[in-house]
Design a protein around this motif. Sequence first.
Motif, short mmCIF file in Angstrom:
data_model
loop_
_atom_site.label_atom_id
_atom_site.label_comp_id
_atom_site.label_asym_id
_atom_site.label_seq_id
_atom_site.Cartn_x
_atom_site.Cartn_y
_atom_site.Cartn_z
N ALA A 137 -28.52 20.75 -22.48
CA ALA A 137 -27.70 21.95 -22.68
C ALA A 137 -26.28 21.59 -23.09
CB ALA A 137 -27.69 22.79 -21.41
N ARG A 138 -25.73 20.53 -22.54
CA ARG A 138 -24.37 20.14 -22.90
C ARG A 138 -24.30 19.67 -24.36
NH1 ARG A 138 -21.08 16.88 -18.41
NH2 ARG A 138 -19.46 17.49 -19.90
N ILE A 139 -25.33 18.95 -24.80
CA ILE A 139 -25.37 18.54 -26.21
C ILE A 139 -25.49 19.77 -27.12
CG2 ILE A 139 -26.64 17.21 -27.93
CD1 ILE A 139 -25.20 15.48 -25.94
N ALA A 140 -26.36 20.70 -26.73
CA ALA A 140 -26.54 21.92 -27.54
C ALA A 140 -25.27 22.75 -27.57
CB ALA A 140 -27.70 22.74 -26.98
N GLY A 177 -21.55 26.59 -18.20
CA GLY A 177 -20.95 25.26 -18.13
C GLY A 177 -20.77 24.79 -16.70
N TRP A 178 -20.40 25.70 -15.82
CA TRP A 178 -20.25 25.35 -14.40
C TRP A 178 -21.60 24.96 -13.81
CZ3 TRP A 178 -22.18 27.58 -9.88
CH2 TRP A 178 -21.62 27.11 -8.69
N SER A 235 -37.85 17.51 -15.51
CA SER A 235 -37.21 18.41 -16.47
C SER A 235 -35.95 19.05 -15.91
CB SER A 235 -38.20 19.51 -16.90
OG SER A 235 -38.54 20.35 -15.81
N ILE A 236 -35.87 19.23 -14.59
CA ILE A 236 -34.67 19.80 -13.99
C ILE A 236 -33.45 18.93 -14.29
CG2 ILE A 236 -33.54 20.38 -11.80
CD1 ILE A 236 -35.60 22.41 -12.70
N PHE A 237 -33.66 17.62 -14.35
CA PHE A 237 -32.57 16.72 -14.70
C PHE A 237 -32.25 16.77 -16.19
CE2 PHE A 237 -31.85 12.51 -16.62
CZ PHE A 237 -30.53 12.33 -16.26
N LEU A 238 -33.26 16.93 -17.03
CA LEU A 238 -33.04 16.89 -18.47
C LEU A 238 -32.40 18.17 -19.01
CD1 LEU A 238 -36.37 15.24 -19.68
CD2 LEU A 238 -34.23 14.14 -19.03
N ILE A 239 -32.63 19.30 -18.36
CA ILE A 239 -32.13 20.58 -18.87
C ILE A 239 -30.61 20.60 -19.00
CG2 ILE A 239 -31.87 23.03 -18.29
CD1 ILE A 239 -34.76 22.99 -17.32
N PRO A 240 -29.84 20.28 -17.95
CA PRO A 240 -28.38 20.36 -18.12
C PRO A 240 -27.82 19.35 -19.12
CG PRO A 240 -28.94 19.38 -16.01
CD PRO A 240 -30.20 19.92 -16.58
N ALA A 241 -28.43 18.15 -19.17
CA ALA A 241 -27.95 17.15 -20.13
C ALA A 241 -28.17 17.62 -21.57
CB ALA A 241 -28.66 15.82 -19.89
N GLY A 294 -27.74 26.05 -23.79
CA GLY A 294 -26.55 25.44 -24.37
C GLY A 294 -26.10 26.14 -25.62
N MET A 295 -27.05 26.56 -26.46
CA MET A 295 -26.70 27.29 -27.67
C MET A 295 -26.08 28.64 -27.32
SD MET A 295 -29.15 28.24 -30.91
CE MET A 295 -30.24 29.22 -29.84
#
Length: 291
Positions: free
Chosen positions: A171-174, A129-130, A163-169, A114-115
């Motif tokens: 990343a969007r915050i970052a 982002g996609w 963790s696969i679910f937590l990564i994109p969420a 995300g950063m």
Amino acid sequence: MITLTPDTRSLAVPPPASRSKRRWKRMSQTEIASGVLILIVIGCFVVPEILPLAPASGGSLADARLPPLSPGHLLGTDPLGNDMLSRTLYGGRVSFIVGVGATLIGLVVGGVLGMLAGYRGGWVEKVLGWIFDVLLAFPALVLALTIAAYLGPSLMNEIYAVSIFLIPATARIARASTMSVRKEEFIVAARLAGVRESTIVRRHVIPNITSPLLTFAILQCGTAMIIEATLSFLGLGIRPPAPSWGNMMASGQQSLGDQPWVVLVPGIFLFVTIGALNLLGESLRQARDER
């Protein structure tokens, strides 16, 4: 002559007593949530090592179906004679290990991606982002179930699946936090001064996005523990006789009518833990917003 008097209500500033009251309430919530979490963690990881508790598995059928407060079994026993207190404490270890482990993976991987997307911009942001949007389009539980079923039931596979679910969420915050920091004047000044990009990221970007990421990670830890309990309940997590809060509730549903404590005990522990994590995360978020 007409005198215009400003609406003092729109310019009113909350009195210091009101702000102090809100601050004290938030501090009380943080202390309560932290205290509850510390007690549960000590109970799960320390108490079984220092107290002579009954074994968590391999109990005697002669001790089966004992109610809570029975001699030698504070929280009773399950239909196989296993001590509910021991199984609940040992089962909590699985929930915390999966929750914290998956959250750390999501925080590190998602935070870096995300950063990168927020700082670089351009096609990097569009592609990443996609990918984030595609992963978030899948229902969290369905995605975790699919990955866990493919990898097979084990502790590490549960961590990977969650963790696969937590990564994109994450990343969007970052990404959003980085895009906000990237426009700040001190970043522009550092670039004009010829500071290397890696130094800017290390000294300015990372410290400024750490607070929202950590707050979000605490909330996500509770979500990870719920998903872990669901996977174990459905037989895709830790398999019995190894205890986890999810498979304890699953194995006890047959005895819910005459032995409700078999389901209620791990359920209450899970409920209190998730509630404490959410309360702590919300308190930290409010404190950050006020600053």
